[in-house]
Structure formats: structure tokens, C-alpha cells
Design an enzyme around this catalytic site. Structure first.
Site, PDB file in Angstrom:
ATOM      1  CD  GLU A 170      37.436  45.131  34.043  1.00 29.06           C
ATOM      2  OE1 GLU A 170      37.543  43.839  33.634  1.00 29.06           O
ATOM      3  OE2 GLU A 170      37.992  45.532  35.360  1.00 29.06           O
ATOM      4  NE  ARG A 196      37.050  41.387  48.503  1.00 26.48           N
ATOM      5  CZ  ARG A 196      37.312  42.225  49.098  1.00 26.48           C
ATOM      6  NH1 ARG A 196      37.624  42.256  50.691  1.00 26.48           N
ATOM      7  NH2 ARG A 196      37.387  43.367  48.696  1.00 26.48           N
ATOM      8  CB  CYS A 229      32.445  47.610  39.406  1.00 20.72           C
ATOM      9  SG  CYS A 229      33.075  49.005  40.047  1.00 20.72           S
ATOM     10  CG  HIS A 280      37.474  48.012  37.766  1.00 17.36           C
ATOM     11  ND1 HIS A 280      36.843  46.735  37.323  1.00 17.36           N
ATOM     12  CD2 HIS A 280      36.923  48.477  38.883  1.00 17.36           C
ATOM     13  CE1 HIS A 280      35.833  46.526  38.017  1.00 17.36           C
ATOM     14  NE2 HIS A 280      35.835  47.306  39.135  1.00 17.36           N
TER      15      HIS A 280
HETATM   16  N1  PCA Z   1      34.550  49.597  42.886  1.00 19.55           N
HETATM   17  C1  PCA Z   1      33.576  48.355  43.221  1.00 19.55           C
HETATM   18  C2  PCA Z   1      32.062  49.226  43.376  1.00 19.55           C
HETATM   19  C3  PCA Z   1      32.468  50.612  43.425  1.00 19.55           C
HETATM   20  C4  PCA Z   1      33.770  50.779  42.762  1.00 19.55           C
HETATM   21  O1  PCA Z   1      34.270  51.868  42.641  1.00 19.55           O
HETATM   22  C5  PCA Z   1      33.623  47.268  42.258  1.00 19.55           C
HETATM   23  O2  PCA Z   1      34.841  47.191  41.787  1.00 19.55           O
HETATM   24  O3  PCA Z   1      32.858  46.493  42.225  1.00 19.55           O
END
Ligand code: PCA
Length: 209
Positions: free
Chosen positions: A81, A91, A144, A166
């Protein structure tokens, strides 16, 4: 021994596991070759508690670098990111039932923070071992992104670099997937590149739209 803090998230949205924690927990204790050790910890998937939990870990462990990870539903590669934005817009409800809509992560805070990790060097290193990776221009607006924003906010102006990654889902989830062993190796390589690279490389990787 110095600490590189690597976090993953607990499961959310009724999923049985979260690949970010399943992968990062396997990297707990891994030595990067110059007296730095990965310490892996799990964060709650809740707006109200995730940031405090992260702040406590930073206070306790005094890490030299912090890399947070989470599941990116629908992602097909390891997504490094670039930017955290000052917006919560959920959401779905989090694990405590909270669903903030169009609220600030930090009232009065800057609109966004950039990752202070060498994001292009991380992508390059992961691709060089044959694992799919890319720079992502948004970490979303769920827990996140909130954790990523709070992390950058907490460490701004310090020498401790930090950022967010991610990861795709695991096989069997009905989404684009990556095998757990591939995920573990990809994250290990990304973390090592982050630690070893002080000045990011210049690599093509942007998108036109
Ligand atoms: N993914 C979510 C929150 C926790 C996770 O593992 C996100 O992308 O916000």
C-alpha cells in the site's frame, strides 16, 4: 536484538481465518541477518480497539520498523500500500458491530499519509522470487486503512519506517487466492526488502486509471 513488528488481523466478516495472521504468525521469530528479529502480533478487527492495540505493541516492543498486514478481499497479489487516508467508511460492521460512515480516523489530521517503506523495492523483490505483487493506491476505508493511518500518524517524524501490505485470500474462499506457503514467502521477502532498502528504487508501476 532489535524488533521489526509485523502484524496480521483476526478473522472478520464471518470468515474462519484471516490469511494475514495465518501468514505473519509463521514469520514470528525470523531473524533478518543483522540483529533484527520479526515479532508477529495479531490485531483485533474493530475500529474501537485496533489502534490502541497497535499503540500498546509499539510502546512495549519499541520496534525499529512496523509493517501491518491485512486481508484484501478480491486482491490477487501481495499489495504494497502507498497511502492511508483520513476516512472511515465501512461497507460491513466490524467485529464489535461498529460501522462508521464517512468519519475521520483522526479529527483534524492530514488528509493522508504515505507509506514510509520502500514500496517499489518491495514489489520488485517479491516479483523476483516469482510471486505476484504490486503497488496499491488505496488501502480501502475499513479497519486496515484506519490502522495504517494511525500507524503513520503515530510514527510521523520518527526514524521508524512503517507501512501496510494487503494480501489475497486463501484457497477455498471463492475469491482470487494465494497458497499460504506462497504468502509466507512473499511476505518474508517483502519485509526483508523493506528492512534492507533505505532509498526506494524507481520502477514503473503506476496506473493510467
Ligand atoms: N482486512 C480488512 C480489515 C481486517 C483485514 O484483514 C481491511 O482491509 O480493512
Amino acid at each position: 536484538m532489535r524488533t521489526l513488528l509485523l502484524t496480521g488481523f483476526e478473522p472478520f466478516d464471518q470468515a474462519p481465518v484471516n490469511p494475514s495472521w495465518e501468514a505473519t504468525r509463521q514469520l514470528d521469530g525470523v531473524l533478518l541477518d543483522d540483529g533484527v528479529q520479526i515479532v508477529a502480533r495479531r490485531l483485533p478487527c474493530a475500529f474501537a480497539t485496533a489502534g490502541d492495540c497497535l499503540a500498546q505493541l509499539i510502546a512495549e516492543l519499541q520496534p525499529v520498523m512496523v509493517i501491518a498486514t491485512g486481508l484484501g478481499p478480491g486482491r490477487s497479489d501481495i499489495s504494497i500500500e502507498r497511502v492511508a487516508i483520513n476516512v472511515n467508511d465501512a461497507r460491513i460492521p466490524d467485529n464489535l458491530g461498529a460501522q462508521p460512515i464517512d468519519t475521520a480516523v483522526v479529527v483534524g489530521g492530514p488528509a493522508a499519509y504515505f507509506s514510509t517503506l520502500p514500496i517499489k523495492a518491495m514489489v520488485k523483490a517479491v516479483r523476483e522470487v516469482g510471486i505476484a505483487a504490486s503497488v496499491s493506491q488505496t488501502a480501502g476505508t475499513f479497519v486496515c486503512n484506519q490502522v495504517f493511518y494511525l500507524l503513520q500518524h503515530a510514527l510521523v517524524g520518527t526514524e521508524v519506517r512503517s507501512g501496510f501490505v494487503h494480501v489475497p485470500n486463501l484457497p477455498g474462499s471463492g475469491e482470487p487466492t494465494m497458497a499460504l506457503s506462497t504468502l509466507v514467502e512473499g511476505l518474508r521477502v517483502a519485509v526483508l526488502a523493506a528492512w534492507k532498502t533505505s532509498v526506494d528504487v524507481v520502477e514503473v508501476g503506476g496506473r493510467v486509471s
